[in-house]
Design a protein around this motif. Sequence first.
Motif, PDB file in Angstrom:
ATOM      1  N   CYS A 105     -20.426 -52.365  27.604  1.00 53.63           N
ATOM      2  CA  CYS A 105     -20.276 -52.386  26.155  1.00 53.63           C
ATOM      3  C   CYS A 105     -21.619 -52.347  25.436  1.00 53.63           C
ATOM      4  N   VAL A 106     -21.622 -51.660  24.296  1.00 47.66           N
ATOM      5  CA  VAL A 106     -22.791 -51.616  23.426  1.00 47.66           C
ATOM      6  C   VAL A 106     -22.714 -52.767  22.442  1.00 47.66           C
ATOM      7  N   ARG A 107     -21.523 -53.015  21.944  1.00 46.96           N
ATOM      8  CA  ARG A 107     -21.274 -54.105  21.012  1.00 46.96           C
ATOM      9  C   ARG A 107     -19.794 -54.349  20.940  1.00 46.96           C
ATOM     10  N   GLY A 108     -19.382 -55.339  20.187  1.00 40.68           N
ATOM     11  CA  GLY A 108     -17.951 -55.651  20.088  1.00 40.68           C
ATOM     12  C   GLY A 108     -17.647 -56.265  18.751  1.00 40.68           C
ATOM     13  N   GLY A 109     -17.850 -57.567  18.638  1.00 43.97           N
ATOM     14  CA  GLY A 109     -17.653 -58.276  17.380  1.00 43.97           C
ATOM     15  C   GLY A 109     -16.262 -58.142  16.819  1.00 43.97           C
ATOM     16  N   TYR A 110     -16.176 -57.971  15.530  1.00 43.69           N
ATOM     17  CA  TYR A 110     -14.913 -57.925  14.819  1.00 43.69           C
ATOM     18  C   TYR A 110     -13.993 -56.844  15.386  1.00 43.69           C
ATOM     19  N   ARG A 118      -4.740 -53.954  33.753  1.00 46.18           N
ATOM     20  CA  ARG A 118      -4.451 -54.217  35.170  1.00 46.18           C
ATOM     21  C   ARG A 118      -4.517 -52.957  36.010  1.00 46.18           C
ATOM     22  N   SER A 119      -3.895 -51.886  35.543  1.00 47.18           N
ATOM     23  CA  SER A 119      -3.831 -50.669  36.361  1.00 47.18           C
ATOM     24  C   SER A 119      -5.194 -50.006  36.491  1.00 47.18           C
ATOM     25  N   ALA A 120      -6.047 -50.145  35.490  1.00 41.86           N
ATOM     26  CA  ALA A 120      -7.391 -49.555  35.574  1.00 41.86           C
ATOM     27  C   ALA A 120      -8.236 -50.313  36.592  1.00 41.86           C
ATOM     28  N   GLY A 121      -8.144 -51.646  36.595  1.00 38.37           N
ATOM     29  CA  GLY A 121      -8.884 -52.471  37.551  1.00 38.37           C
ATOM     30  C   GLY A 121     -10.385 -52.284  37.491  1.00 38.37           C
ATOM     31  N   LYS A 122     -10.918 -52.036  36.303  1.00 39.35           N
ATOM     32  CA  LYS A 122     -12.358 -51.771  36.150  1.00 39.35           C
ATOM     33  C   LYS A 122     -13.098 -52.983  35.609  1.00 39.35           C
ATOM     34  N   LEU A 123     -14.364 -53.068  35.933  1.00 42.04           N
ATOM     35  CA  LEU A 123     -15.218 -54.103  35.361  1.00 42.04           C
ATOM     36  C   LEU A 123     -15.470 -53.796  33.895  1.00 42.04           C
ATOM     37  N   ILE A 124     -15.625 -54.839  33.097  1.00 42.44           N
ATOM     38  CA  ILE A 124     -16.131 -54.686  31.743  1.00 42.44           C
ATOM     39  C   ILE A 124     -17.319 -55.630  31.633  1.00 42.44           C
ATOM     40  N   ILE A 125     -18.389 -55.152  30.998  1.00 44.49           N
ATOM     41  CA  ILE A 125     -19.661 -55.885  30.966  1.00 44.49           C
ATOM     42  C   ILE A 125     -20.109 -56.057  29.521  1.00 44.49           C
ATOM     43  N   GLY A 126     -20.469 -57.272  29.153  1.00 42.62           N
ATOM     44  CA  GLY A 126     -20.978 -57.576  27.827  1.00 42.62           C
ATOM     45  C   GLY A 126     -20.971 -59.077  27.616  1.00 42.62           C
ATOM     46  N   TYR A 127     -21.401 -59.546  26.435  1.00 39.86           N
ATOM     47  CA  TYR A 127     -21.364 -60.997  26.219  1.00 39.86           C
ATOM     48  C   TYR A 127     -20.571 -61.362  24.994  1.00 39.86           C
ATOM     49  N   SER A 128     -20.986 -62.258  24.176  1.00 39.90           N
ATOM     50  CA  SER A 128     -20.112 -62.913  23.204  1.00 39.90           C
ATOM     51  C   SER A 128     -19.288 -61.955  22.354  1.00 39.90           C
ATOM     52  N   ASP A 129     -19.819 -60.813  22.012  1.00 40.30           N
ATOM     53  CA  ASP A 129     -19.071 -59.858  21.201  1.00 40.30           C
ATOM     54  C   ASP A 129     -17.772 -59.422  21.856  1.00 40.30           C
ATOM     55  N   ILE A 130     -17.696 -59.491  23.176  1.00 41.13           N
ATOM     56  CA  ILE A 130     -16.478 -59.034  23.859  1.00 41.13           C
ATOM     57  C   ILE A 130     -15.737 -60.186  24.551  1.00 41.13           C
ATOM     58  N   THR A 131     -15.900 -61.387  24.040  1.00 39.76           N
ATOM     59  CA  THR A 131     -15.203 -62.532  24.630  1.00 39.76           C
ATOM     60  C   THR A 131     -13.705 -62.286  24.726  1.00 39.76           C
ATOM     61  N   VAL A 132     -13.135 -61.631  23.736  1.00 40.55           N
ATOM     62  CA  VAL A 132     -11.699 -61.354  23.757  1.00 40.55           C
ATOM     63  C   VAL A 132     -11.341 -60.463  24.959  1.00 40.55           C
ATOM     64  N   TYR A 133     -12.227 -59.558  25.355  1.00 35.64           N
ATOM     65  CA  TYR A 133     -11.967 -58.719  26.532  1.00 35.64           C
ATOM     66  C   TYR A 133     -12.123 -59.524  27.820  1.00 35.64           C
ATOM     67  N   HIS A 134     -13.152 -60.390  27.874  1.00 37.79           N
ATOM     68  CA  HIS A 134     -13.287 -61.267  29.050  1.00 37.79           C
ATOM     69  C   HIS A 134     -11.993 -62.063  29.254  1.00 37.79           C
ATOM     70  N   SER A 135     -11.436 -62.578  28.184  1.00 32.16           N
ATOM     71  CA  SER A 135     -10.189 -63.338  28.277  1.00 32.16           C
ATOM     72  C   SER A 135      -9.038 -62.475  28.775  1.00 32.16           C
ATOM     73  N   ALA A 136      -8.934 -61.257  28.267  1.00 36.25           N
ATOM     74  CA  ALA A 136      -7.855 -60.355  28.684  1.00 36.25           C
ATOM     75  C   ALA A 136      -7.986 -59.993  30.164  1.00 36.25           C
ATOM     76  N   TRP A 137      -9.213 -59.730  30.614  1.00 36.16           N
ATOM     77  CA  TRP A 137      -9.420 -59.397  32.031  1.00 36.16           C
ATOM     78  C   TRP A 137      -9.038 -60.594  32.905  1.00 36.16           C
ATOM     79  N   THR A 138      -9.507 -61.796  32.534  1.00 31.64           N
ATOM     80  CA  THR A 138      -9.197 -62.998  33.305  1.00 31.64           C
ATOM     81  C   THR A 138      -7.692 -63.246  33.335  1.00 31.64           C
ATOM     82  N   LYS A 139      -7.042 -63.117  32.202  1.00 29.95           N
ATOM     83  CA  LYS A 139      -5.592 -63.319  32.123  1.00 29.95           C
ATOM     84  C   LYS A 139      -4.853 -62.376  33.070  1.00 29.95           C
TER      85      LYS A 139
END
Length: 149
Positions: free
Chosen positions: A18-23, A38-59
């Motif tokens: 990710c380049v950025r995320g935020g709002y 789930r079907s993609a099974g790919k890594l996503i990389i970034g920090y606080s701006d993409i916290t919502v994605y980290h949560s979705a991947w973990t879920k």
Amino acid sequence: MEDLTWALEDPEIKAIFCVRGGYGASEIADILSEERIRSAGKLIIGYSDITVYHSAWTKNGLISIQACMSGAFDPELPKDMGDYTGSTRGGKYTSVADMISRQFLADLDIPVAFGFPAGHGEYNYPLLMGATAELNVGAENYVLTCGAK
């Protein structure tokens, strides 16, 4: 959403950096299909701006990587930039860590570590989100071990 869908569905792409995320990240999260993640099974990389994605991947049982976003590699950005660690806020506490320690944790007998070099500070070491880890806290240091059982 179009770019994220493309990245998730293209079999040639192995990770999304990710380049950025935020709002915008939280706006897209409501329409991003868990099945697509789930079907993609790919890594996503970034920090606080993409916290919502980290949560979705973990879920969805996937590992994501909390690490610098590609925008952080811009040499023109100020080094003291989005620095939350160790800055003095004044008042009755010298830092956020001091406030949390004295206000909320003083009477608890639990291990606590502050100042880990990840996130918005000068250093942003990668962390595997959704992975098993062990945190050992000593009086003067701490050790974080990923993949611990």
